[in-house]
Design a protein around this motif. Structure first.
Motif, PDB file in Angstrom:
ATOM      1  N   UNK A 643       0.705  -1.275   0.232  1.00 11.12           N
ATOM      2  CA  UNK A 643      -0.093  -0.003   0.041  1.00 11.12           C
ATOM      3  C   UNK A 643       0.778   1.367   0.028  1.00 11.12           C
ATOM      4  N   UNK A 644       0.202   2.619  -0.007  1.00 11.12           N
ATOM      5  CA  UNK A 644       0.819   3.834  -0.146  1.00 11.12           C
ATOM      6  C   UNK A 644       1.705   4.163   0.768  1.00 11.12           C
ATOM      7  N   UNK A 645       1.712   3.420   2.140  1.00  9.82           N
ATOM      8  CA  UNK A 645       2.650   3.817   3.096  1.00  9.82           C
ATOM      9  C   UNK A 645       4.149   3.565   2.680  1.00  9.82           C
ATOM     10  N   UNK A 646       4.632   2.367   1.785  1.00 13.97           N
ATOM     11  CA  UNK A 646       5.543   2.286   1.361  1.00 13.97           C
ATOM     12  C   UNK A 646       5.853   2.016  -0.306  1.00 13.97           C
ATOM     13  N   UNK A 647       4.699   1.343  -0.759  1.00 10.57           N
ATOM     14  CA  UNK A 647       4.782   1.271  -2.290  1.00 10.57           C
ATOM     15  C   UNK A 647       4.729   2.520  -3.019  1.00 10.57           C
ATOM     16  N   UNK A 648       5.838   2.570  -4.148  1.00 10.76           N
ATOM     17  CA  UNK A 648       5.868   3.581  -5.020  1.00 10.76           C
ATOM     18  C   UNK A 648       4.560   3.506  -5.895  1.00 10.76           C
ATOM     19  N   UNK A 649       3.759   2.617  -6.150  1.00  8.90           N
ATOM     20  CA  UNK A 649       2.700   2.671  -7.058  1.00  8.90           C
ATOM     21  C   UNK A 649       1.561   2.785  -6.210  1.00  8.90           C
TER      22      UNK A 649
END
Lengths: 809, 101
Positions: A643-649
């Motif tokens: 998810x958006x916490x770590x993933x660049x997509x």
């Protein structure tokens, strides 16, 4: 009490089927006497063609041996032609003077071949094709004579012609119409069939009408003359121009007949003591000449004879196959169509394959298949069920295998399976064994196959496949069971009826429910009790008693039983997120109890396998983590991506939403397991497309998919809606799950339930009815209120849960 | 063979069971709805499933592994399955269950 007397006139497939059904449900009600005018016990008339074609013997096709009649205390009179029914005295009399009294009479006199009024039709060597005697006469004739003429290019005529050719005769088929099998095939398929038959050596004359049959000095047929002005030599003439219901006996007894014995939907004739089934009846103006309708009639008739008074016969949709080896042909329903219908046609003239489907209002109403009939039973099933095909229309023509294993739960291409492939994993039964049993023992129903081969008799998960094998082996002879069947043998009520009773009568305990609904067993069985328990607790949360003894072992002890009797333990890790502290505790437990295997599950959890039952409470106490419900018919896992916490997509915080959902629906029981997934972008790393509820984050909100399944048959989830906020995801998915919990049958996954009610219904309930959605979501939250964490409960109250202790003596 | 004390009847739930270990044998001791007690080897004749963990109904138990139905009275599998597991005599005296092993 003295038994009632049931007399059956007609020892054929229809009459004996009634007797078999009756013996199953009410074995002691009647003294049964059967009269048959043939010298044989009941045999499989539809297999006469394979006998004529040297593929089977008479012994092969006997369905009920004389021993069977004796074992079931049935008095059998063969070679006994009944020529009088005295309805006032309730006595039947045979030509040879045997009499029998009856309380109930069943007339199953079948049909007779139609012999057109052509001069010379009474000559020696002119036959109909109906019974063993006709078959033997043909085989004998083939030994002495050369020229055979078969009049009629219908199913029966062509099977006779094929058999006679195999017996070595020079066979000509005479047909009145423009193409063969005009009642089953359209012109294109008819012409293809003609070509194949001509290649097999048959001569075929279309648009030809018989004028006279000419005999020799000994009174035997010698030739046959046609209105078209030519003559053919003929030592044997077989009429295959159709059958006529054989109702002369009934009519002579004053029973109302109209081109057949007129019966109502309970198979009762004008005289309430007299029933009739089979080819001799006229039901709603139709007389059937195929086996499947006869079996449906027999079932209904048997329930009425057994005084159960349930079931009505409402007519049949039929399909046909031609039993000529090497020619594959299938036809069902209205294959000509009309102005209102559309056709999908595939024609490979060189390859000899032709398929035509007739479609009206997005449903199949007719089908003709030639050359490749593997999908016949699939099309026929959809035709009978009135299934909407708009969504699979693009692939429909390419058959079930083109749909992949997706989209059609429980069904597979049985016909394509190799014989050595295992069908029933529980009992190790291969397809070949089942097919052999069906053919050798003349089996027609799922129950027969279960009894004979044991396939499907254990866990039952292969019954769909067994039914398919039955359908593909028997073709038109297979009558699938009604879909609203009873839960199990303990009751006649269906799942829906039980739910309704639980709701309206407000049953709160298993004993009250089984007593109230008149279960036939003292406390149900392992099939109905878990279902009933689920219906009680889901209908009356906080009021009904949840009975652990009515739950499968896994749910009773909150762990998964393994093949060696040990258990597996899967702790809850909300959203698939864990930490060092949890991992340390898991590692310590694995050491302390010498856990043989520690494994990751498909749902992003850790599984400790091989734990002894008596260790379970200690393991739970040491873990000090909540149960992951990995054993439940209920909420399993919410799988998430990074998810958006770590993933660049990542576009959304999928991990947090997953944790929130899993916490909100923790401890939830359901008709079957329920799996969620939340992905943060359309790359879909959490595999949201194959979950009961799959959620995919996009820039502007969340897309929701329902009814996905990664199990036996992969099912892609269907798009339900797109919402903006995480709160909406919770409400919409909660409402969806709650309606599923309230309305699905026990052991239905969401996909099965949606398949039955339709996605439109789900959309109407969840999307269009905003108030209903909120109310459903509230009902779910209410049901989950105050639920107890099962592992801590058991670890902390050892005295209450004694079953974990082994007693040493 | 000798009668051995197992436990008070109330320690076995109706339609439930307890596992009893006697030397190297594991025995399932079952209590029916009408408080009869039966004891059979804790091994399904099919694939050695632990019968004690099955659902009890009438005087039968359904094996948790593959749903064979085993009679608690005779140890025999219901048709069409074929197989048999050993039965042991039981008795209840003053509310205590005894097993003859």
């Amino acid at each position: 009490m003295e038994k009632m007397k049931l007399v059956v006139v007609g020892n054929g497939m229809a009459g004996m089927r009634v007797v078999e059904e009756l013996l199953k449900i009410s074995p002691d009600l009647y003294d049964i006497t059967v009269f048959g005018d043939e010298p044989y016990p009941n045999y499989n008339r539809i297999m006469l063609s394979p006998v004529l074609a040297n593929e089977q013997t008479i012994d092969d096709i006997i369905l009920n041996t004389r021993e069977w009649y004796a074992e079931n205390d049935i008095t059998l009179h063969t070679d006994a032609y009944i020529n009088n029914i005295d309805r006032a005295k309730r006595i039947v009399t045979s030509e040879s003077g045997i009499t029998a009294e009856y309380d109930r009479l069943l007339i199953a006199t079948g049909s007779k071949p139609f012999m057109p009024p052509i001069p010379g039709n009474d000559l020696e060597g002119v036959l109909g094709y109906r019974d063993i005697k006709d078959t033997n006469d043909m085989i004998d004739a083939a030994k002495k004579y050369k020229h055979a003429v078969v009049i009629g290019g219908g199913l029966l005529g062509l099977e006779a012609a094929n058999g006679l050719a195999i017996q070595g005769m020079d066979v000509t088929v005479i047909h009145r119409n423009e193409w063969l099998l005009e009642k089953q095939l359209d012109r294109t398929a008819g012409i293809m069939l003609q070509k194949s038959l001509e290649e097999k050596g048959l001569k075929i004359h279309l648009k030809t009408n018989t004028e006279t049959i000419i005999g020799n000095d000994e009174g035997r047929v010698k030739s046959i003359k046609f209105k078209e002005g030519f003559e053919l030599p003929a030592d044997l003439v077989v009429f295959g121009v159709g059958i006529r219901p054989n109702y002369a006996l009934a009519e002579s007894a004053g029973i109302h007949c109209d081109k057949g014995i007129v019966v109502n939907d309970t198979m009762q004739t004008f005289d309430p003591r007299v029933y009739s089934v089979g080819e001799c009846v006229n039901h709603r103006g139709i007389s059937y000449g195929l086996v499947a309708p006869l079996f449906e009639m027999a079932k209904v008739c048997a329930t009425h004879l057994a005084n159960f008074g349930i079931g009505a016969y409402k007519g049949s949709v039929t399909s046909t196959k031609l039993k000529v080896t090497g020619i594959d042909l299938f036809s069902a329903g209205d294959f000509t169509g009309g102005d209102e219908s559309e056709e999908i046609v595939m024609h490979d003239a060189v390859g000899g394959v032709y398929k035509k489907l007739v479609i009206q209002d997005d449903k199949i109403i007719g089908a003709v298949l030639y050359g490749d009939t593997a999908d016949g039973s699939w099309y026929f099933q959809m035709l009978r069920d009135g299934k909407l095909i708009n969504e699979i229309r693009d692939h429909l023509m390419f058959g079930q295998s083109a749909i992949g294993n997706a989209g059609h739960q429980g069904q597979d291409l049985a016909a394509d399976m190799p014989d050595e492939m295992e069908v029933c994993g529980c009992n190790g039964v291969c397809k070949g064994t089942i097919v052999n049993a069906i053919q050798a023992d003349g089996l027609f129903t799922l129950d027969d196959v279960k009894k004979q081969t044991k396939a499907g008799s254990s866990c039952g998960s292969c019954t769909g496949l067994v039914e398919q094998i039955l359908a593909s082996t028997l073709g038109g002879g297979y009558a699938p069971p009604a879909t609203d069947k009873a839960i199990c043998g303990c009751t006649d009520l269906s799942h829906e009826q039980v739910r309704e009773e639980v709701r309206t009568k407000k049953y709160l305990t298993i004993p009250d429910a089984t007593k109230g609904m008149e279960w036939s067993t003292p406390n149900g069985c392992a099939t109905c009790r878990p279902a009933l328990n689920y219906y009680l607790i889901s209908t009356w949360p906080h009021e009904a008693t949840d009975d652990p003894q009515s739950r499968f072992i896994n749910e009773r002890v909150h762990a998964n039983i393994q093949k060696d009797g040990t258990y597996s333990v899967v702790p809850r890790m909300y959203g698939g997120v864990t930490n060092a502290n949890q991992l340390r505790k898991i590692a310590d437990v694995a050491d302390k109890y010498q856990v043989p295997m520690v494994k990751m599950t498909g749902g992003q959890r850790i599984d400790l396998l091989g734990i002894k039952k008596e260790d379970l409470p200690n393991v739970w106490a040491d873990l000090d983590m909540p149960s992951g419900y990995a054993y439940s018919k209920g909420i399993r896992t919410v799988k998430t991506c990074v998810g958006s916490e770590f993933c660049r997509f990542g576009t959304q915080n999928s991990t947090q939403l997953g944790i929130d959902i899993e916490k909100a629906f923790d401890h939830m029981w359901a008709p079957h397991k329920v799996k969620f997934a939340v992905s943060a972008c359309p790359r879909n790393c959490a595999e949201s497309g194959i979950k009961d509820v799959g959620i995919i984050g996009v820039d502007s909100g969340w897309e929701m998919y329902v009814g996905g399944n990664g199990g036996i048959k992969t099912e892609a989830g269907q798009f339900l809606c797109k919402v903006k906020t995480a709160e909406e995801v919770l409400e919409y998915s909660g409402a969806f799950i709650q309606i599923y919990r309230e309305e699905a049958r026990y052991l239905d996954r969401t996909v099965h339930w949606i398949e039955r009610v339709g996605l439109d219904y789900v959309k109407q309930r969840v999307l269009e009815d905003a108030e209903g959605r909120k109310a459903a979501f509230d009902r779910l939250l209410y049901a989950l209120q105050g639920s107890v964490e099962p592992w801590a409960e058991r670890a902390n109250n050892r005295d209450k849960y004694k079953e974990f202790e082994t007693i040493e003596i | 063979m000798a009668w051995k004390k197992v436990c008070p009847l109330e320690d076995i739930t109706p339609l439930g069971s307890r596992v009893v270990r006697a030397d190297d044998r594991e025995i399932g001791v079952f209590r029916t709805d009408d408080d009869r007690v039966f004891a059979i080897n804790n091994l399904c004749p099919h694939k050695k499933g632990p019968l004690s963990q099955g659902i009890v109904h009438g005087d039968k138990v359904t094996c948790p592994l593959h749903n064979w139905k085993i009679s608690l009275e005779t140890g025999k599998a219901d048709e069409p399955d074929e197989g048999e597991t050993t039965c042991y005599p039981t008795k209840i005296e003053d509310g205590i269950v005894f097993l003859d092993v």
